[in-house]
Scaffold this active site. Structure first.
Site, PDB file in Angstrom:
ATOM      1  N   TRP A 105       5.008   6.554   4.643  1.00 39.88           N
ATOM      2  CA  TRP A 105       4.400   6.451   3.306  1.00 39.88           C
ATOM      3  C   TRP A 105       3.115   7.285   3.301  1.00 39.88           C
ATOM      4  O   TRP A 105       2.291   7.169   4.230  1.00 39.88           O
ATOM      5  CB  TRP A 105       4.110   4.971   3.012  1.00 39.88           C
ATOM      6  CG  TRP A 105       3.345   4.737   1.740  1.00 39.88           C
ATOM      7  CD1 TRP A 105       3.620   5.276   0.512  1.00 39.88           C
ATOM      8  CD2 TRP A 105       2.192   3.900   1.565  1.00 39.88           C
ATOM      9  NE1 TRP A 105       2.708   4.812  -0.405  1.00 39.88           N
ATOM     10  CE2 TRP A 105       1.818   3.975   0.203  1.00 39.88           C
ATOM     11  CE3 TRP A 105       1.436   3.091   2.418  1.00 39.88           C
ATOM     12  CZ2 TRP A 105       0.731   3.282  -0.316  1.00 39.88           C
ATOM     13  CZ3 TRP A 105       0.357   2.398   1.895  1.00 39.88           C
ATOM     14  CH2 TRP A 105       0.011   2.486   0.545  1.00 39.88           C
ATOM     15  N   ASP A 158       4.232  -3.179   8.320  1.00 41.84           N
ATOM     16  CA  ASP A 158       3.935  -3.034   6.899  1.00 41.84           C
ATOM     17  C   ASP A 158       5.158  -3.581   6.152  1.00 41.84           C
ATOM     18  O   ASP A 158       6.241  -2.993   6.217  1.00 41.84           O
ATOM     19  CB  ASP A 158       3.705  -1.549   6.574  1.00 41.84           C
ATOM     20  CG  ASP A 158       3.384  -1.332   5.102  1.00 41.84           C
ATOM     21  OD1 ASP A 158       3.367  -2.311   4.332  1.00 41.84           O
ATOM     22  OD2 ASP A 158       3.153  -0.169   4.709  1.00 41.84           O
ATOM     23  N   LYS A 201       6.174  -5.016  -5.338  1.00 36.84           N
ATOM     24  CA  LYS A 201       7.548  -4.700  -5.698  1.00 36.84           C
ATOM     25  C   LYS A 201       8.401  -5.945  -5.892  1.00 36.84           C
ATOM     26  O   LYS A 201       9.054  -6.090  -6.921  1.00 36.84           O
ATOM     27  CB  LYS A 201       8.181  -3.817  -4.614  1.00 36.84           C
ATOM     28  CG  LYS A 201       7.973  -2.352  -4.821  1.00 36.84           C
ATOM     29  CD  LYS A 201       6.538  -1.861  -4.656  1.00 36.84           C
ATOM     30  CE  LYS A 201       6.113  -1.794  -3.198  1.00 36.84           C
ATOM     31  NZ  LYS A 201       4.803  -1.152  -3.001  1.00 36.84           N
TER      32      LYS A 201
HETATM   33  N1  PLA Z   1       3.328   0.191   2.151  1.00 38.38           N
HETATM   34  C1  PLA Z   1       4.354   0.942   1.773  1.00 38.38           C
HETATM   35  C2  PLA Z   1       5.356   1.341   2.781  1.00 38.38           C
HETATM   36  C3  PLA Z   1       4.481   1.329   0.425  1.00 38.38           C
HETATM   37  O1  PLA Z   1       5.516   2.061   0.071  1.00 38.38           O
HETATM   38  C4  PLA Z   1       3.508   0.934  -0.498  1.00 38.38           C
HETATM   39  C5  PLA Z   1       3.587   1.357  -1.942  1.00 38.38           C
HETATM   40  C6  PLA Z   1       2.454   0.136  -0.047  1.00 38.38           C
HETATM   41  C7  PLA Z   1       2.392  -0.220   1.290  1.00 38.38           C
HETATM   42  C8  PLA Z   1       1.332  -0.344  -0.898  1.00 38.38           C
HETATM   43  O2  PLA Z   1       1.633  -0.896  -2.090  1.00 38.38           O
HETATM   44  P1  PLA Z   1       0.622  -1.913  -2.778  1.00 38.38           P
HETATM   45  O3  PLA Z   1      -0.744  -1.563  -2.355  1.00 38.38           O
HETATM   46  O4  PLA Z   1       0.849  -1.748  -4.225  1.00 38.38           O
HETATM   47  O5  PLA Z   1       1.025  -3.252  -2.291  1.00 38.38           O
HETATM   48  N2  PLA Z   1       4.205   2.596  -2.190  1.00 38.38           N
HETATM   49  C9  PLA Z   1       4.476   3.051  -3.557  1.00 38.38           C
HETATM   50  C10 PLA Z   1       3.217   3.142  -4.411  1.00 38.38           C
HETATM   51  C11 PLA Z   1       5.429   2.115  -4.265  1.00 38.38           C
HETATM   52  C12 PLA Z   1       2.063   3.891  -3.810  1.00 38.38           C
HETATM   53  O6  PLA Z   1       2.220   4.974  -3.254  1.00 38.38           O
HETATM   54  O7  PLA Z   1       0.960   3.346  -3.912  1.00 38.38           O
HETATM   55  C13 PLA Z   1       5.156   4.425  -3.435  1.00 38.38           C
HETATM   56  O8  PLA Z   1       5.557   4.983  -4.456  1.00 38.38           O
HETATM   57  O9  PLA Z   1       5.336   4.890  -2.286  1.00 38.38           O
END
Ligand code: PLA
Length: 457
Positions: A185, A266, A302
């Site tokens: 991510w 995570d 989510k």
């Molecule tokens: N960890 C992972 C692996 C994630 O994909 C995301 C969110 C988070 C943590 C953190 O989300 P939160 O802080 O809202 O709980 N990833 C998203 C959004 C959905 C983003 O980038 O913030 C994404 O599109 O990858």
């Protein structure tokens, strides 16, 4: 505002400077455009000070747009009706509208009926939430919970919880490294960079098989110095959608245990990968059942659709209740100067949903519905691509991936073509969020992917 001092002869001052007046103290002031001119007169010369609008922040360069959230900004600016936002992982209905879960509305009604107040929460968050979240993660009857070996602190969703975990590592494991999957991510690296925790990568994705590079992963975890933190995605790996099998998880746990590493999970998609909360927590539970000490960041963005409520938790599962108590005290100490205490609204929603059996069951049904809709568009997208593309390319990886995303293998140029030509907004690493796709748009997306894959290098 910075000042520049000019010295000019009297006759050079423009007679048009509207409010110019020089009083008996031989000082004056005039406005010209956005600048202020100050005059003073001595020995027949007028000296003029110009306060120019030069910002003290001149040295701060423009930051690049965020690779994920910046995609939504670009999407909003596009006026073409065919546009499709597959950037951020946010669930949409078949009509491509945001979705507030029914259980969330019911939990919010409960809060109104009870007349809950808006007092500060304790630094560690809402007690009912912390209990519920640890139980949801580990199972209510987990010995670690019974033995009070779990330090849980409410966090600002997944991101804030990871950040808190990173701060704990920085303070109490100085010099320790975090191993991060390649790819991962986009925000993981930012989080550890900002916390000043060094990191390096372990192999994860194999582009040749469009699958897991399991051998590479194991080798890299083995090669890391003892006591390394290993960041693992509990389920629905982002961005690849490729998870280890249960047997592979056992082997990963073996190596981490042999090397005395510390797993840092995570868990941002519990319930969203398989539709089952328990199944999606199996990886974490396997490590905890071995008696390992584990860090886990959780998110309710989510699975409960609470994106903007910023609700999640940082859990440290320790080998003794004494150390769990100490760790918790330090997590609170780290949180206090950062944000003082967390927001209450989302915490109450989670506590009400998990703590009210009817709502809990309804939540599970809604989660299955959301996960099911994503599985349906995944299937339809695969069917559309494989029937339209006559090149013989194997697209079956789309079906093998799980969770919200599909990692298409499109490169940056091809992803640019998706956006520039087809108005399909996605991240430049080739990831598309199937949660933002409808059955009705699958054919269109298939055309866009086939064009970008075959016609752009
Ligand atoms: N960890 C992972 C692996 C994630 O994909 C995301 C969110 C988070 C943590 C953190 O989300 P939160 O802080 O809202 O709980 N990833 C998203 C959004 C959905 C983003 O980038 O913030 C994404 O599109 O990858």
């Amino acid at each position: 505002m910075a000042s520049a001092v000019l010295s000019i002869a009297t006759q050079c001052v423009s007679p048009n400077a509207s409010s110019l007046s020089i009083n008996e103290t031989h000082k004056g002031k005039a406005k010209l455009g956005g600048s202020t001119l100050r005059f003073s007169k001595s020995s027949g010369r007028i000296s003029m000070t110009v306060a120019v609008n030069v910002s003290r922040f001149e040295g701060i360069p423009m930051a690049p747009p965020d690779p994920i959230l910046g995609v939504s900004e670009a999407f909003r600016a596009d006026t073409n009706d065919v546009k499709l936002n597959l950037g951020v992982g946010a669930y949409r209905t078949e009509e491509l509208q945001p979705y507030v879960l029914n259980v969330v509305k019911k939990a919010e009604n409960l809060m109104l009926e009870r007349g809950d107040n808006k007092e500060y929460l304790p630094i560690e968050g809402l007690a009912a939430f912390n209990k519920a979240t640890a139980e949801l993660l580990l199972g209510a009857d987990n010995p670690a919970i019974k033995e009070q070996r779990v330090a849980t602190v409410q966090g600002l969703s997944g991101t804030g919880s990871l950040r808190l975990g990173a701060a704990l590592i920085e303070r109490y494991f100085p010099g320790s490294k975090v191993l991060i999957s390649a790819p991962t991510w986009g925000n993981h690296k930012n989080i550890f960079n900002d916390a000043r925790v060094p990191w390096s990568e372990y192999r994860y994705y194999d582009p040749r098989t469009v699958g897991l590079d399991f051998e590479g992963m194991i080798e890299d975890i083995k090669a890391a110095p003892e006591g390394t933190f290993v960041l693992l995605h509990g389920c629905a790996h982002n961005p690849t959608g490729i998870d280890p099998t249960p047997e592979q998880w056992e082997k990963i746990a073996d190596v981490i245990q042999q090397k005395n590493h510390i797993p840092f999970f995570d868990v941002a998609y519990q319930g969203f990968a398989s539709g089952s909360l328990d199944e999606d927590a199996a990886s974490v539970r396997l490590f905890v059942a071995r008696g390992m000490e584990v860090l886990v960041a959780q998110s309710y963005s989510k699975n409960l659709g609470l994106y903007a409520e910023r609700i999640g938790a940082m859990n440290v599962i320790s080998s003794s209740s004494e150390s769990a108590t100490r760790v918790k005290s330090q997590l609170k100490r780290l949180a206090r100067p950062m944000y003082s205490n967390p927001p209450v609204h989302g915490a109450r929603i989670v506590a009400n949903v998990v703590g009210t059996p009817v709502l809990f069951d309804e939540w599970k049904a809604e989660m299955e519905m959301m996960a099911g809709r994503i599985k349906n568009v995944r299937q339809k997208l695969y069917d559309s691509i494989s029937s339209k593309d006559k090149s013989g390319k194997d697209w079956s990886f789309i079906l093998k991936q799980i969770g919200m995303f599909s990692y298409t293998g499109l490169n940056k140029n091809q992803s640019d073509n998706m956006t520039n030509k087809w108005h399909v907004y996605m991240t430049k690493d080739g990831r598309i969020s199937l949660a933002g796709l409808s059955l009705a748009k699958c054919e269109y997306l298939a055309d866009a992917i086939i064009d970008s894959y075959h016609n752009v290098s």
